[in-house]
Design a protein around this motif. Sequence first.
Motif, PDB file in Angstrom:
ATOM      1  N   ILE A 166       4.805  80.210  33.164  1.00 45.60           N
ATOM      2  CA  ILE A 166       5.824  80.270  34.214  1.00 45.60           C
ATOM      3  C   ILE A 166       6.869  81.332  33.868  1.00 45.60           C
ATOM      4  O   ILE A 166       7.257  82.152  34.715  1.00 45.60           O
ATOM      5  CB  ILE A 166       6.478  78.889  34.397  1.00 45.60           C
ATOM      6  N   ARG A 167       7.327  81.331  32.612  1.00 46.91           N
ATOM      7  CA  ARG A 167       8.364  82.278  32.201  1.00 46.91           C
ATOM      8  C   ARG A 167       7.932  83.725  32.446  1.00 46.91           C
ATOM      9  O   ARG A 167       8.691  84.539  32.975  1.00 46.91           O
ATOM     10  CB  ARG A 167       8.682  82.085  30.713  1.00 46.91           C
ATOM     11  N   PHE A 168       6.702  84.052  32.088  1.00 46.68           N
ATOM     12  CA  PHE A 168       6.259  85.437  32.164  1.00 46.68           C
ATOM     13  C   PHE A 168       5.755  85.828  33.550  1.00 46.68           C
ATOM     14  O   PHE A 168       5.403  86.983  33.773  1.00 46.68           O
ATOM     15  CB  PHE A 168       5.183  85.701  31.102  1.00 46.68           C
ATOM     16  N   ASN A 169       5.739  84.882  34.483  1.00 45.03           N
ATOM     17  CA  ASN A 169       5.330  85.200  35.850  1.00 45.03           C
ATOM     18  C   ASN A 169       6.465  85.050  36.851  1.00 45.03           C
ATOM     19  O   ASN A 169       6.223  85.086  38.061  1.00 45.03           O
ATOM     20  CB  ASN A 169       4.159  84.311  36.273  1.00 45.03           C
ATOM     21  N   SER A 170       7.685  84.903  36.375  1.00 47.17           N
ATOM     22  CA  SER A 170       8.831  84.771  37.265  1.00 47.17           C
ATOM     23  C   SER A 170       9.813  85.906  37.033  1.00 47.17           C
ATOM     24  O   SER A 170      10.059  86.308  35.887  1.00 47.17           O
ATOM     25  CB  SER A 170       9.540  83.428  37.037  1.00 47.17           C
ATOM     26  N   ARG A 171      10.378  86.414  38.109  1.00 41.38           N
ATOM     27  CA  ARG A 171      11.436  87.417  38.005  1.00 41.38           C
ATOM     28  C   ARG A 171      12.769  86.781  37.614  1.00 41.38           C
ATOM     29  O   ARG A 171      13.708  87.482  37.265  1.00 41.38           O
ATOM     30  CB  ARG A 171      11.601  88.138  39.344  1.00 41.38           C
ATOM     31  N   MET A 172      12.852  85.451  37.738  1.00 36.39           N
ATOM     32  CA  MET A 172      14.084  84.717  37.425  1.00 36.39           C
ATOM     33  C   MET A 172      13.740  83.550  36.500  1.00 36.39           C
ATOM     34  O   MET A 172      13.902  82.379  36.850  1.00 36.39           O
ATOM     35  CB  MET A 172      14.739  84.223  38.721  1.00 36.39           C
ATOM     36  N   PRO A 173      13.233  83.843  35.303  1.00 35.83           N
ATOM     37  CA  PRO A 173      12.681  82.774  34.455  1.00 35.83           C
ATOM     38  C   PRO A 173      13.695  81.737  34.015  1.00 35.83           C
ATOM     39  O   PRO A 173      13.362  80.549  33.934  1.00 35.83           O
ATOM     40  CB  PRO A 173      12.103  83.539  33.259  1.00 35.83           C
ATOM     41  N   ASN A 174      14.919  82.146  33.709  1.00 37.57           N
ATOM     42  CA  ASN A 174      15.900  81.161  33.247  1.00 37.57           C
ATOM     43  C   ASN A 174      16.208  80.140  34.331  1.00 37.57           C
ATOM     44  O   ASN A 174      16.286  78.929  34.072  1.00 37.57           O
ATOM     45  CB  ASN A 174      17.184  81.861  32.798  1.00 37.57           C
ATOM     46  N   GLU A 175      16.387  80.624  35.563  1.00 34.25           N
ATOM     47  CA  GLU A 175      16.689  79.718  36.665  1.00 34.25           C
ATOM     48  C   GLU A 175      15.508  78.794  36.962  1.00 34.25           C
ATOM     49  O   GLU A 175      15.679  77.584  37.168  1.00 34.25           O
ATOM     50  CB  GLU A 175      17.060  80.510  37.921  1.00 34.25           C
ATOM     51  N   VAL A 176      14.303  79.356  36.982  1.00 34.26           N
ATOM     52  CA  VAL A 176      13.131  78.553  37.333  1.00 34.26           C
ATOM     53  C   VAL A 176      12.851  77.506  36.258  1.00 34.26           C
ATOM     54  O   VAL A 176      12.615  76.327  36.562  1.00 34.26           O
ATOM     55  CB  VAL A 176      11.911  79.465  37.566  1.00 34.26           C
ATOM     56  N   LEU A 177      12.885  77.910  34.991  1.00 33.35           N
ATOM     57  CA  LEU A 177      12.653  76.930  33.929  1.00 33.35           C
ATOM     58  C   LEU A 177      13.788  75.909  33.865  1.00 33.35           C
ATOM     59  O   LEU A 177      13.559  74.734  33.560  1.00 33.35           O
ATOM     60  CB  LEU A 177      12.488  77.637  32.587  1.00 33.35           C
ATOM     61  N   GLY A 178      15.005  76.345  34.170  1.00 30.03           N
ATOM     62  CA  GLY A 178      16.108  75.388  34.230  1.00 30.03           C
ATOM     63  C   GLY A 178      15.881  74.338  35.298  1.00 30.03           C
ATOM     64  O   GLY A 178      16.131  73.140  35.082  1.00 30.03           O
ATOM     65  N   ASP A 179      15.382  74.763  36.454  1.00 30.95           N
ATOM     66  CA  ASP A 179      15.105  73.806  37.526  1.00 30.95           C
ATOM     67  C   ASP A 179      13.912  72.915  37.183  1.00 30.95           C
ATOM     68  O   ASP A 179      13.886  71.730  37.546  1.00 30.95           O
ATOM     69  CB  ASP A 179      14.862  74.542  38.838  1.00 30.95           C
ATOM     70  N   LEU A 180      12.923  73.477  36.497  1.00 36.34           N
ATOM     71  CA  LEU A 180      11.800  72.658  36.022  1.00 36.34           C
ATOM     72  C   LEU A 180      12.313  71.526  35.132  1.00 36.34           C
ATOM     73  O   LEU A 180      11.943  70.353  35.307  1.00 36.34           O
ATOM     74  CB  LEU A 180      10.812  73.536  35.258  1.00 36.34           C
ATOM     75  N   HIS A 181      13.179  71.857  34.192  1.00 37.05           N
ATOM     76  CA  HIS A 181      13.703  70.831  33.286  1.00 37.05           C
ATOM     77  C   HIS A 181      14.602  69.838  34.030  1.00 37.05           C
ATOM     78  O   HIS A 181      14.639  68.646  33.676  1.00 37.05           O
ATOM     79  CB  HIS A 181      14.455  71.488  32.135  1.00 37.05           C
TER      80      HIS A 181
END
Length: 551
Positions: A166-181
């Motif tokens: 997910i991290r390496f396929n998103s332009r906004m990895p911090n936001e996306v992983l933050g929302d995942l958590h």
Amino acid sequence: MTDGTTVEVVRSHLVSVAEEMRATLVRTSFNPVIYEVHDFGISIYDPRLRLVAESTGLSRFLGANDYSVRKGVEYVGVGNLHPGDVVLMNYPYWNAAHSYDATLFAPVFDDELIGFVCVRAHWMDLGAKDPGYVLDSIDMHQEGLIFPGTKVVSRGEPVHEIHELIRFNSRMPNEVLGDLHAQIAALRMGERRLVDLSVRYGRDTVAEVIDTVIEVAEASTADALAALPQGSWTAEDWLDDDGVTGDPVKMRVTVTIADGTCVVDFAGSSPAVAGPVNLPLGATIATARVAFKAITTPGEAANAGHFTALTVRAEPGTIFHAVYPAATFTQWTGTVALELIYKALAQGMPDRLPASSGGDVPGFMMVGVHPDTGKLFAVSNNEPVGWGGTPHHDGIGPANHLAQTQARMTPIEVLEARTGMFFERLEIRTDSGGAGRFRGGPGLRRDIRFVTEGEFLSVIKKTRSRPWALDGGHEPEPNQVIVFPGTDREHRVSTRRTAVSPGDRVTVLTAGGGGHGDPRDRDPAAVQDDLAEGYVSAEAAHDLYERKNPS
């Protein structure tokens, strides 16, 4: 047999668990579309995958989670689910939404399986062909990374490889992983509270209560259906285009209420189209559920029993039953379809339903690089519209569309701080509501000036035709977006990506609600109030509300 007091206590506890999950998600998410707009859906299921409780959230997610969780459990296999697991699903044809609406669910165990908890929320980027929002995709593979039912947590341990994917396929990895958590945190809250409930009252008692509340819901829905007019009614409408070809897209529905059932049939609608307005079947079912719940038991907290009498039909390969690899990203079809169902029902029960409420959701987003952080931003807002006049009172407005009544606007402070937009005006759009004995609610006007470079995305699917009125009322003004107003580049757009530079401007005009009844029958005092509030102009008041000659 469980006594009535215990039934109500356990039922209320289940609803409160969903609301506590909601609070956890809102407090821990990174993305304003979650913590400000509330673009999410949260639900709880028993071991048989029957809906037992849900939190407030996006209206059109009512029932969408049901479809997703069932498909996800079928794919993974219930025997392969263990305590501590969390499964991610965004395959659109199973997920009942587009690929950026990430559905996470987890099994809940108290020695044995006692249920499931589910959180669906919108992520801002999963590597689709365009940043922010995809408006012109032609197949699923342009719409981002796909998970058909993939464990992101296994037996309580994060699956590192999936998180990194997910991290390496998103332009906004911090936001996306933050929302995942944040979603995982909400699931964990739900798990703990359900186990507490099971331990306190016992698994058998909780199961008996669930059976009871579902049976009660079925009975109350049956009573409500029996009290409604019986018959079959058909309505049609059109989307502006599919985002690719520019051709209008036909929508047709027939609603039949008879013999204790309600059938919503989309036969006669357009075949699947090239662009991303095709709707997965689960999303079509969820849309119909919103309308069905509104006309039967609107005051009751939803569970599976409220929907057993509803059947939704849509032929595979049409815009209301997308199949692989059809593009599905722009979900506005469901918004317009909700009003289409009401339009059909209004023929049989004109004393119960309002005129059209804006016809559509006028959404916008800006995508760019923030000058202070140097990072990509993508922040959106769905504008309010005017609601339709009813047989008994004026439509309210501006207010969030019927398809997302629990959602909220993104605050101006958030939009200005996190994007390159500056808002010069936000006011009632005078004369936008349809005239009538009971007028439609007004839309609004928003003037935007850009202070950085980027792209402005407008998402509207009904600008070529006006929302509908009832019983002699007048149609309102439709949604409009004017880019570069007052310049030689001025033009109107509907769904479009527009490159903008500092100093450029956009005006967003949102639709009013349809009028109900002959405007000449309107109370003159109400017309004076409308003038004072700025809802109508003096010219419109004179032209539209001149009283009938007494006979």
